[in-house]
Design a protein around this motif. Structure first.
Motif, mmCIF file in Angstrom:
data_model
loop_
_atom_site.group_PDB
_atom_site.id
_atom_site.type_symbol
_atom_site.label_atom_id
_atom_site.label_comp_id
_atom_site.label_asym_id
_atom_site.label_seq_id
_atom_site.Cartn_x
_atom_site.Cartn_y
_atom_site.Cartn_z
ATOM 1 N N ASN A 29 1.027 -1.194 0.118
ATOM 2 C CA ASN A 29 0.071 0.083 0.140
ATOM 3 C C ASN A 29 0.906 1.300 -0.167
ATOM 4 O O ASN A 29 2.057 1.096 0.349
ATOM 5 C CB ASN A 29 -0.887 -0.003 1.334
ATOM 6 C CG ASN A 29 -2.001 1.156 1.151
ATOM 7 O OD1 ASN A 29 -2.543 1.226 0.061
ATOM 8 N ND2 ASN A 29 -2.431 1.417 2.328
ATOM 9 N N ALA A 30 0.324 2.409 -0.185
ATOM 10 C CA ALA A 30 0.874 3.671 -0.278
ATOM 11 C C ALA A 30 0.100 4.849 0.089
ATOM 12 O O ALA A 30 -1.116 4.605 -0.214
ATOM 13 C CB ALA A 30 1.753 3.982 -1.584
ATOM 14 N N PHE A 31 0.475 5.877 0.846
ATOM 15 C CA PHE A 31 -0.270 6.938 0.965
ATOM 16 C C PHE A 31 0.228 8.170 1.007
ATOM 17 O O PHE A 31 1.754 8.131 1.305
ATOM 18 C CB PHE A 31 -1.100 6.811 2.577
ATOM 19 C CG PHE A 31 -0.078 6.739 3.595
ATOM 20 C CD1 PHE A 31 0.750 5.709 3.957
ATOM 21 C CD2 PHE A 31 -0.045 8.091 4.401
ATOM 22 C CE1 PHE A 31 1.669 5.746 4.940
ATOM 23 C CE2 PHE A 31 0.858 7.990 5.233
ATOM 24 C CZ PHE A 31 1.634 7.030 5.598
ATOM 25 N N THR A 32 -0.114 9.316 0.891
ATOM 26 C CA THR A 32 0.334 10.692 0.739
ATOM 27 C C THR A 32 0.511 11.129 2.191
ATOM 28 O O THR A 32 -0.343 10.976 3.046
ATOM 29 C CB THR A 32 -0.653 11.738 0.089
ATOM 30 O OG1 THR A 32 -0.740 11.403 -1.468
ATOM 31 C CG2 THR A 32 -0.101 13.130 -0.121
ATOM 32 N N PHE A 82 -3.113 9.006 -4.100
ATOM 33 C CA PHE A 82 -2.844 8.381 -2.676
ATOM 34 C C PHE A 82 -3.227 8.851 -1.381
ATOM 35 O O PHE A 82 -3.028 8.153 -0.382
ATOM 36 C CB PHE A 82 -1.040 8.166 -2.814
ATOM 37 C CG PHE A 82 -0.627 7.075 -3.732
ATOM 38 C CD1 PHE A 82 -0.485 5.851 -3.429
ATOM 39 C CD2 PHE A 82 0.156 7.570 -4.671
ATOM 40 C CE1 PHE A 82 -0.282 4.744 -4.439
ATOM 41 C CE2 PHE A 82 0.591 6.696 -5.847
ATOM 42 C CZ PHE A 82 0.312 5.117 -5.410
ATOM 43 N N VAL A 83 -4.029 9.972 -1.734
ATOM 44 C CA VAL A 83 -4.645 10.540 -0.451
ATOM 45 C C VAL A 83 -5.886 9.710 -0.157
ATOM 46 O O VAL A 83 -6.216 9.356 1.119
ATOM 47 C CB VAL A 83 -5.382 11.799 -0.912
ATOM 48 C CG1 VAL A 83 -6.358 12.348 0.076
ATOM 49 C CG2 VAL A 83 -4.060 13.023 -0.763
ATOM 50 N N LYS A 84 -6.352 8.954 -1.069
ATOM 51 C CA LYS A 84 -7.599 8.244 -0.869
ATOM 52 C C LYS A 84 -7.394 6.863 -0.174
ATOM 53 O O LYS A 84 -6.342 6.380 -0.284
ATOM 54 C CB LYS A 84 -8.171 7.826 -2.215
ATOM 55 C CG LYS A 84 -8.902 8.945 -2.947
ATOM 56 C CD LYS A 84 -9.029 8.783 -4.413
ATOM 57 C CE LYS A 84 -9.066 10.148 -5.187
ATOM 58 N NZ LYS A 84 -8.456 10.279 -6.410
ATOM 59 N N PRO A 85 -8.272 6.592 1.032
ATOM 60 C CA PRO A 85 -7.874 5.313 1.595
ATOM 61 C C PRO A 85 -7.864 3.909 0.799
ATOM 62 O O PRO A 85 -8.829 3.818 -0.001
ATOM 63 C CB PRO A 85 -8.796 5.594 2.933
ATOM 64 C CG PRO A 85 -9.700 6.516 2.713
ATOM 65 C CD PRO A 85 -9.352 7.270 1.177
ATOM 66 N N ALA A 86 -6.897 3.167 1.219
ATOM 67 C CA ALA A 86 -7.197 1.732 0.541
ATOM 68 C C ALA A 86 -8.399 1.248 0.700
ATOM 69 O O ALA A 86 -9.061 0.479 0.049
ATOM 70 C CB ALA A 86 -5.972 0.909 1.073
ATOM 71 N N THR A 87 -9.067 1.582 1.876
ATOM 72 C CA THR A 87 -10.435 0.880 2.102
ATOM 73 C C THR A 87 -11.391 1.277 1.225
ATOM 74 O O THR A 87 -12.494 0.657 1.027
ATOM 75 C CB THR A 87 -10.671 1.101 3.525
ATOM 76 O OG1 THR A 87 -10.676 2.512 3.805
ATOM 77 C CG2 THR A 87 -10.051 0.351 4.770
ATOM 78 N N VAL A 88 -11.244 2.508 0.762
ATOM 79 C CA VAL A 88 -12.083 2.882 -0.453
ATOM 80 C C VAL A 88 -11.786 2.342 -1.745
ATOM 81 O O VAL A 88 -12.632 2.082 -2.702
ATOM 82 C CB VAL A 88 -12.376 4.471 -0.249
ATOM 83 C CG1 VAL A 88 -13.123 5.045 -1.263
ATOM 84 C CG2 VAL A 88 -12.950 4.870 1.125
ATOM 85 N N LEU A 89 -10.222 2.759 -2.117
ATOM 86 C CA LEU A 89 -9.978 2.686 -3.353
ATOM 87 C C LEU A 89 -9.356 1.371 -3.767
ATOM 88 O O LEU A 89 -9.367 1.013 -5.008
ATOM 89 C CB LEU A 89 -8.598 3.717 -3.594
ATOM 90 C CG LEU A 89 -8.702 4.396 -5.050
ATOM 91 C CD1 LEU A 89 -9.651 5.189 -5.339
ATOM 92 C CD2 LEU A 89 -7.454 5.205 -4.794
ATOM 93 N N GLY A 90 -9.255 0.387 -2.714
ATOM 94 C CA GLY A 90 -8.881 -0.890 -3.012
ATOM 95 C C GLY A 90 -7.353 -0.942 -3.502
ATOM 96 O O GLY A 90 -6.379 0.048 -2.636
#
Ligand SMILES: Cc1cc2nc3c(=O)[nH]c(=O)nc-3n(C[C@H](O)[C@H](O)[C@H](O)COP(=O)(O)O)c2cc1C
Length: 159
Positions: A29-32, A82-90
């Motif tokens: 996973n990755a996030f901003t 990458f701002v969007k959560p993995a739980t929403v965007l998969g």
């Protein structure tokens, strides 16, 4: 305390904008992130503020490694993704070119530079964000150019 002053003052702290890569077993996973700074020369340590209720925090607590991908001045769209959560965007990394680093974390091919870190400490019991202290164990530079900052994006995260 004047809450408006607190907000304005804290938002004046200059920040970069990064994509932090994490892993847990074979999941990536990755996030901003913007709350990141160097906190030691020897050993080379960085501190990252990470939201305790994010999917990435669960992952970072388990495998205890992360990458910091630095973006160029025109790469706001990557940060936006990458701002969007993995739980929403998969699977957030599925439309993005990346490779796995030495520690197994995702490194974005388009990033201008990166570091890979091993977690040495997790602190900040009180806060809504944990402070993860990571030792830089690998680094690379794709393009030696100025990095994207929060001011460049017009976004706020802080206050
Ligand atoms: C400008 C900006 C900066 C951000 N900085 C951070 C940060 O430093 N640390 C953090 O944990 N989340 C930060 N976030 C929020 C995460 O990007 C967001 O919670 C993300 O959905 C987490 O992804 P995950 O749930 O897939 O782990 C920031 C968001 C924005 C818009």
């Amino acid at each position: 305390m004047d809450l408006q002053a607190k907000k304005i003052a804290l938002r004046k702290i200059p920040h970069g904008v990064y994509v932090v890569g994490v892993k847990q077993d074979r999941e990536l996973n990755a996030f901003t992130a913007t709350w990141l700074t160097q906190v030691s020369f020897t050993p080379p340590l960085v501190a990252l503020g990470i939201k305790k209720d994010s999917h990435s925090f669960e992952m970072i607590k388990r495998d205890r490694v992360f990458s910091v991908n630095l973006l160029g001045k025109h790469q706001k769209p990557i940060a936006e993704h990458f701002v969007k959560p993995a739980t929403v965007l998969g699977e957030k990394l599925k439309e993005v070119r990346y490779r796995l680093g030495r520690t197994g974390v995702p490194l974005l091919e388009e990033a201008i530079a990166y570091v890979e870190c091993e977690v040495r400490e997790i602190a900040n019991e009180q806060g809504d964000h944990a402070v993860v202290i990571g030792e830089v164990v690998e680094a690379g530079v794709h393009k030696d150019e100025p990095a994207l900052t929060l001011t460049d994006t017009g976004w706020h995260y802080g206050g």
